[in-house]
Scaffold this motif. Structure first.
Motif, PDB file in Angstrom:
ATOM      1  N   GLU A 606      37.811   5.606  59.639  1.00 25.64           N
ATOM      2  CA  GLU A 606      38.612   4.544  60.254  1.00 25.64           C
ATOM      3  C   GLU A 606      38.949   4.924  61.701  1.00 25.64           C
ATOM      4  OE1 GLU A 606      38.885   1.898  58.392  1.00 25.64           O
ATOM      5  OE2 GLU A 606      39.880   0.749  59.965  1.00 25.64           O
ATOM      6  N   GLY A 607      39.206   6.218  61.911  1.00 19.00           N
ATOM      7  CA  GLY A 607      39.465   6.711  63.272  1.00 19.00           C
ATOM      8  C   GLY A 607      38.281   6.403  64.180  1.00 19.00           C
ATOM      9  N   ALA A 608      37.074   6.567  63.642  1.00 20.98           N
ATOM     10  CA  ALA A 608      35.878   6.289  64.441  1.00 20.98           C
ATOM     11  C   ALA A 608      35.830   4.799  64.811  1.00 20.98           C
ATOM     12  CB  ALA A 608      34.628   6.684  63.662  1.00 20.98           C
ATOM     13  N   ARG A 609      36.189   3.933  63.855  1.00 21.25           N
ATOM     14  CA  ARG A 609      36.204   2.485  64.153  1.00 21.25           C
ATOM     15  C   ARG A 609      37.252   2.185  65.216  1.00 21.25           C
ATOM     16  NH1 ARG A 609      36.220   2.084  58.312  1.00 21.25           N
ATOM     17  NH2 ARG A 609      34.075   1.822  57.631  1.00 21.25           N
ATOM     18  N   ILE A 610      38.406   2.841  65.074  1.00 20.34           N
ATOM     19  CA  ILE A 610      39.504   2.636  66.021  1.00 20.34           C
ATOM     20  C   ILE A 610      39.071   3.016  67.441  1.00 20.34           C
ATOM     21  CG2 ILE A 610      41.697   3.758  66.667  1.00 20.34           C
ATOM     22  CD1 ILE A 610      42.509   3.509  63.681  1.00 20.34           C
ATOM     23  N   LEU A 611      38.296   4.089  67.536  1.00 18.13           N
ATOM     24  CA  LEU A 611      37.815   4.513  68.857  1.00 18.13           C
ATOM     25  C   LEU A 611      36.827   3.502  69.410  1.00 18.13           C
ATOM     26  CD1 LEU A 611      37.135   8.331  68.439  1.00 18.13           C
ATOM     27  CD2 LEU A 611      38.887   7.237  69.854  1.00 18.13           C
ATOM     28  N   GLU A 612      35.912   3.089  68.551  1.00 18.73           N
ATOM     29  CA  GLU A 612      34.874   2.182  69.023  1.00 18.73           C
ATOM     30  C   GLU A 612      35.460   0.837  69.444  1.00 18.73           C
ATOM     31  OE1 GLU A 612      30.256   2.414  68.206  1.00 18.73           O
ATOM     32  OE2 GLU A 612      31.483   2.094  66.443  1.00 18.73           O
ATOM     33  N   GLU A 613      36.503   0.421  68.753  1.00 20.17           N
ATOM     34  CA  GLU A 613      37.152  -0.851  69.117  1.00 20.17           C
ATOM     35  C   GLU A 613      38.074  -0.696  70.316  1.00 20.17           C
ATOM     36  OE1 GLU A 613      39.243  -2.311  65.669  1.00 20.17           O
ATOM     37  OE2 GLU A 613      37.490  -1.966  64.406  1.00 20.17           O
ATOM     38  N   GLY A 614      38.288   0.522  70.776  1.00 15.39           N
ATOM     39  CA  GLY A 614      39.170   0.735  71.924  1.00 15.39           C
ATOM     40  C   GLY A 614      40.649   0.646  71.572  1.00 15.39           C
ATOM     41  N   ILE A 615      40.982   0.716  70.289  1.00 21.59           N
ATOM     42  CA  ILE A 615      42.390   0.676  69.881  1.00 21.59           C
ATOM     43  C   ILE A 615      43.087   1.976  70.302  1.00 21.59           C
ATOM     44  CG2 ILE A 615      43.957   0.576  67.866  1.00 21.59           C
ATOM     45  CD1 ILE A 615      42.537  -2.100  68.473  1.00 21.59           C
ATOM     46  N   ALA A 616      42.353   3.085  70.221  1.00 18.64           N
ATOM     47  CA  ALA A 616      42.841   4.344  70.803  1.00 18.64           C
ATOM     48  C   ALA A 616      41.846   4.740  71.877  1.00 18.64           C
ATOM     49  CB  ALA A 616      42.922   5.441  69.744  1.00 18.64           C
ATOM     50  N   ALA A 617      42.350   5.353  72.948  1.00 22.06           N
ATOM     51  CA  ALA A 617      41.465   5.665  74.067  1.00 22.06           C
ATOM     52  C   ALA A 617      40.660   6.929  73.822  1.00 22.06           C
ATOM     53  CB  ALA A 617      42.283   5.800  75.350  1.00 22.06           C
ATOM     54  N   ARG A 618      41.229   7.847  73.030  1.00 22.06           N
ATOM     55  CA  ARG A 618      40.581   9.150  72.865  1.00 22.06           C
ATOM     56  C   ARG A 618      40.829   9.681  71.462  1.00 22.06           C
ATOM     57  NH1 ARG A 618      43.390   9.878  78.323  1.00 22.06           N
ATOM     58  NH2 ARG A 618      45.091   9.224  76.995  1.00 22.06           N
ATOM     59  N   PRO A 619      39.910  10.508  70.947  1.00 21.06           N
ATOM     60  CA  PRO A 619      40.176  11.146  69.649  1.00 21.06           C
ATOM     61  C   PRO A 619      41.498  11.911  69.681  1.00 21.06           C
ATOM     62  CG  PRO A 619      37.949  11.679  70.423  1.00 21.06           C
ATOM     63  CD  PRO A 619      38.598  10.902  71.504  1.00 21.06           C
ATOM     64  N   GLY A 620      41.817  12.517  70.825  1.00 19.13           N
ATOM     65  CA  GLY A 620      43.060  13.293  70.942  1.00 19.13           C
ATOM     66  C   GLY A 620      44.296  12.435  70.750  1.00 19.13           C
ATOM     67  N   ASP A 621      44.217  11.150  71.131  1.00 21.59           N
ATOM     68  CA  ASP A 621      45.373  10.269  70.934  1.00 21.59           C
ATOM     69  C   ASP A 621      45.610  10.064  69.435  1.00 21.59           C
ATOM     70  OD1 ASP A 621      45.247  10.127  73.638  1.00 21.59           O
ATOM     71  OD2 ASP A 621      45.086   7.953  73.794  1.00 21.59           O
ATOM     72  N   ILE A 622      44.516   9.887  68.703  1.00 18.69           N
ATOM     73  CA  ILE A 622      44.622   9.709  67.245  1.00 18.69           C
ATOM     74  C   ILE A 622      45.226  10.975  66.628  1.00 18.69           C
ATOM     75  CG2 ILE A 622      43.314   9.395  65.111  1.00 18.69           C
ATOM     76  CD1 ILE A 622      41.270   7.779  66.681  1.00 18.69           C
ATOM     77  N   ASP A 623      44.732  12.109  67.064  1.00 15.04           N
ATOM     78  CA  ASP A 623      45.226  13.369  66.510  1.00 15.04           C
ATOM     79  C   ASP A 623      46.708  13.569  66.841  1.00 15.04           C
ATOM     80  OD1 ASP A 623      42.862  14.056  65.259  1.00 15.04           O
ATOM     81  OD2 ASP A 623      42.037  15.024  67.033  1.00 15.04           O
ATOM     82  N   THR A 624      47.098  13.217  68.062  1.00 15.56           N
ATOM     83  CA  THR A 624      48.505  13.360  68.463  1.00 15.56           C
ATOM     84  C   THR A 624      49.384  12.479  67.569  1.00 15.56           C
ATOM     85  OG1 THR A 624      47.837  13.831  70.719  1.00 15.56           O
ATOM     86  CG2 THR A 624      50.100  13.111  70.419  1.00 15.56           C
TER      87      THR A 624
END
Ligand code: 3H9
Length: 690
Positions: A606-624
């Protein structure tokens, strides 16, 4: 990088390496040269080490860890200080952390400004001090005071540092002038006090206390390699000579730098700071002034948000629809403040001041004067729409209108106003006065200055704001939903709640998903699934029977007599088996490794989808977000970093297998994950192309 001024026999060396005077290779070289020069200069009798900027020294340069070492090392510089025939006094004007405090402790005197903070936070980066900190701090203040300080990594105030003996005194006036005087006094005395030579604090009582503390720490966190290393290093200082103990510490430090736990923690440190920068949002974006706030809703969330404002010095009006609810909400807030004052975490004067900043009012019209209005009403689209359409006519022009929704469409909420550019989401986490994370939801039409102002406000409120886009559940809850779904599926396929929870706590979470559900209340998910759809047959049956979790004494577990930890309930096991049979699912056993994969890989997907959709700008934002809002173990670096350490090929392969086994196509690897896996790449190497 190091300014030198010689006057009246004193050389003042001022470190200037913004933003935090980190001791990177260039600064070390400049400092080493400046010290060498001052020591060689016959007109110099004493040396003062000061720093430009708000921070004295923020420690070693963490970005250099794991790279080939460059001379001079920090220990080389400390050796030079040890060998110096002239006194060196540290003038500590701001934070002296890690290598910064180690540098100061190798000086012959230390003076601090009242605003200084001093600490050895290395433990938080998965390492231990590597430049004599584990040796000099115990010699200065005793191993029994030093060990807990290094174990928590929490810095102490200048006042506390003086009381402990870390600094000689706190200076109210001109710090550098006082340090000059002190340096000359030491020179005149003809004796150079070196911390390394002291042993007066290494008393048998202090050693005994330290032994007990170390045993307890290691027992509490048996897998934390650096806690073990810290205990060994301090013990080395009690059993061996200074130089041998410093060498032992250094060897531990070097080994820990390579430890995956430390790599993950260092990654998380930088990810958190990077999250503050929003791609495309110019640094000089104008900000709107925020002097006053209004919070709509006096419930737990609204009250917590109002406290954040009051704590930051912002007067806030809490608004309710009727007097009873308002009073109950304000009483709860007052009770929380009274508790803090009683525990001593705030003073009585602070309590009074903060309570005084919160005013209650009945009726939305009281939001008219606020610079920012934060809506924290019931999580229902109808309620939110009604509030925002009314607010449009009430809020003053230019006011920021924020919604504390955890799931809902902020674009639709903004569309209820004639000023969608002023609207965004501020998703606080419960309890809002405690949790640092805030998802700042940038809607389609949110103006850059509104976003920039909200991010600044987040920092003022002492929060960690991370910008996300609009989708159902944003980043955190959207991924959480995947985990919940996978958890239910695991139960149907054969795992039991306590097995799943045990696997998740062994992974590093404080609580497993089912214990967490019981704590939060199973009615919450149940109602939300009724409103928004989604299936969780077991959780729904439990909630349907009035088993809401801890608050009703029964949920996935039993909580007899108000117990806080649940016990297994055979009725739940039977319900699970029955439900599985109804769904025609054959049950089998799962080990913890498989449980973790089943729960966490879909989140990564789901994180990968979120990145591809631009919902989060970076993997690091998701991790934070996951580390700070959902208790993901920081030493695993967040779900995306963790997936990188597992290997994306492995993750993608397992997801395809889950899809085949469960017949759930949504488990198939997301296109981005598949691409990265096929290319042998990592999330860390991914950059948004848009
Ligand atoms: C150590 O010292 C090991 C030794 O024992 C052994 C050596 C042999 N290195 O946090 P901010 C950057 S381990 C590199 O927003 P604030 C940070 O990334 C170290 N960079 O500021 C950010 O960059 P950007 C032990 C660092 O005012 C910018 O500086 N020390 C370092 O809110 C501003 O940071 C620590 O663990 C660093 N050490 O807070 C202390 N520190 O702007 C770590 C910061 O590009 N640092 N940066 O995003 C802190 O806790 C805070 O930065 C501090 C200032 C309190 C100092």
């Amino acid at each position: 990088m190091v300014r030198q001024e010689v006057d009246g026999g004193v050389a003042v060396l001022t470190l200037a390496n913004p933003p935090v005077n980190a001791l990177g290779a260039a600064l070390r070289a400049a400092l080493d040269a400046a010290l060498g020069q001052a020591i060689a200069d016959d007109s110099v009798r004493a040396i003062v080490l000061a720093a430009a900027g708000k921070v004295f020294v923020g420690g070693a340069d963490i970005t250099e860890f794991g790279k080939p070492p460059q001379a001079p090392s920090l220990p080389d510089i400390l050796d030079r200080l040890d060998a110096s025939p002239k006194p060196v006094v540290a003038a500590i004007g701001g934070a002296a952390l890690g290598g910064g405090l180690e540098l100061a402790m190798a000086c012959h005197g230390r003076l601090a400004a009242p605003t200084a903070t001093l600490g050895l936070p290395e433990i938080k980066l998965g390492i231990i001090p590597g430049a004599g900190g584990t040796q000099r701090l115990p010699r200065l203040i005793g191993p029994d005071a030093a060990f807990p300080m290094m174990l928590t990594g929490a810095p102490v105030s200048a006042e506390k540092a003086a009381a402990l003996g870390i600094v000689d005194a706190v200076v109210l006036g001109d710090l550098v002038a006082a340090a000059r005087t002190r340096a000359l006094e030491i020179a005149d005395s003809g004796r150079l006090p070196r911390v390394r030579d002291r042993s007066d604090k290494l008393t048998p009582e202090a050693r005994e206390k330290f032994d007990a503390q170390a045993a307890e720490a290691v027992k509490r966190d048996p897998d934390a390699t650096n806690v073990h290393a810290l205990a060994r290093a301090v013990r080395a200082g009690l059993e061996q000579g200074f130089d041998a103990a410093v060498a032992a510490e250094r060897a531990e430090f070097r080994a820990l730098v390579e430890d995956p736990r430390s790599k993950a923690l260092r990654y998380a440190f930088f990810a958190e700071r990077e999250a503050a920068r929003v791609p495309g949002l110019a640094k000089d974006t104008p900000r709107r002034p925020i002097h006053t706030a209004a919070v709509i809703g006096a419930g737990t969330m609204g009250g917590g948000i109002a406290m954040c404002c009051a704590n930051a010095g912002i007067p806030v009006t809490v608004i309710e629809t009727e007097a009873g609810a308002l009073e109950r909400g304000l009483d709860r807030v007052k009770g929380l403040y009274a508790g803090s004052a009683k525990r001593g975490s705030i003073t009585e004067a602070q309590r009074e001041e903060r309570v005084g900043r919160i005013t209650g009012a009945v009726g939305l019209e009281h939001a008219g004067e606020a610079d920012i209005v934060i809506e924290a009403a019931f999580e229902d689209m109808g309620v939110k729409r009604a509030i925002f359409s009314k607010l449009d006519g009430i809020a003053k022009p230019g006011a920021i209108l924020a919604t504390n929704t955890s799931y809902l469409d902020v674009n639709a909420i903004a569309a209820m106003t004639g000023r969608p550019q002023d609207v965004l989401g501020l998703h606080f986490f419960s309890p809002a006065n405690v949790m640092r994370l805030v998802e700042v939801v940038r809607a389609e039409r949110t103006a850059p200055e509104v976003l920039a102002t909200a991010l600044d406000l987040g920092k003022r409120l002492n929060k960690l704001p991370v910008t996300v886009g609009v989708c159902f559940g944003f980043v955190g809850n959207r991924m959480l939903e995947r985990r919940s779904r996978a958890g239910e599926r695991l139960l149907l396929e054969g795992a039991l709640p306590h097995e799943v929870d045990a696997a998740v706590t062994a992974f590093g979470f404080r609580m497993g998903p089912f214990a967490m559900g019981d704590l939060a209340g199973l009615d919450i998910g149940w109602r939300s699934r009724k409103d928004f759809g989604g299936r969780a047959p077991i959780a729904d049956s439990l909630a349907g029977q009035g088993r809401y979790g801890q608050k009703t004494g029964r949920g996935f577990y039993l909580y007899p007599d108000g117990a806080r930890t649940g016990t297994r309930d055979p009725e739940v096991d039977a319900l699970i088996e029955k439900t599985a049979a109804e769904h025609g699912i054959a049950r089998r056993s799962f080990d913890s490794e498989e449980i973790v994969e089943r729960l966490m890989y879909p989140m990564v997907n789901e994180g990968a989808r979120i990145l591809e959709e631009g919902i989060a700008a970076r993997p690091g934002d998701i991790d934070t977000i996951w580390i700070n809002g959902y208790n993901w173990p920081a030493w695993r670096g967040g779900p995306m970093h963790w997936a990188d350490t597992v290997g994306l090929k492995t993750v993608a392969g397992a997801l395809s297998r889950f899809a085949a086994e469960t017949g759930d196509d949504s488990q198939e690897p997301a296109p981005l994950l598949r691409r990265l896996a096929d290319a042998g790449s990592r999330f860390a190497d991914w950059k948004a192309t848009a």
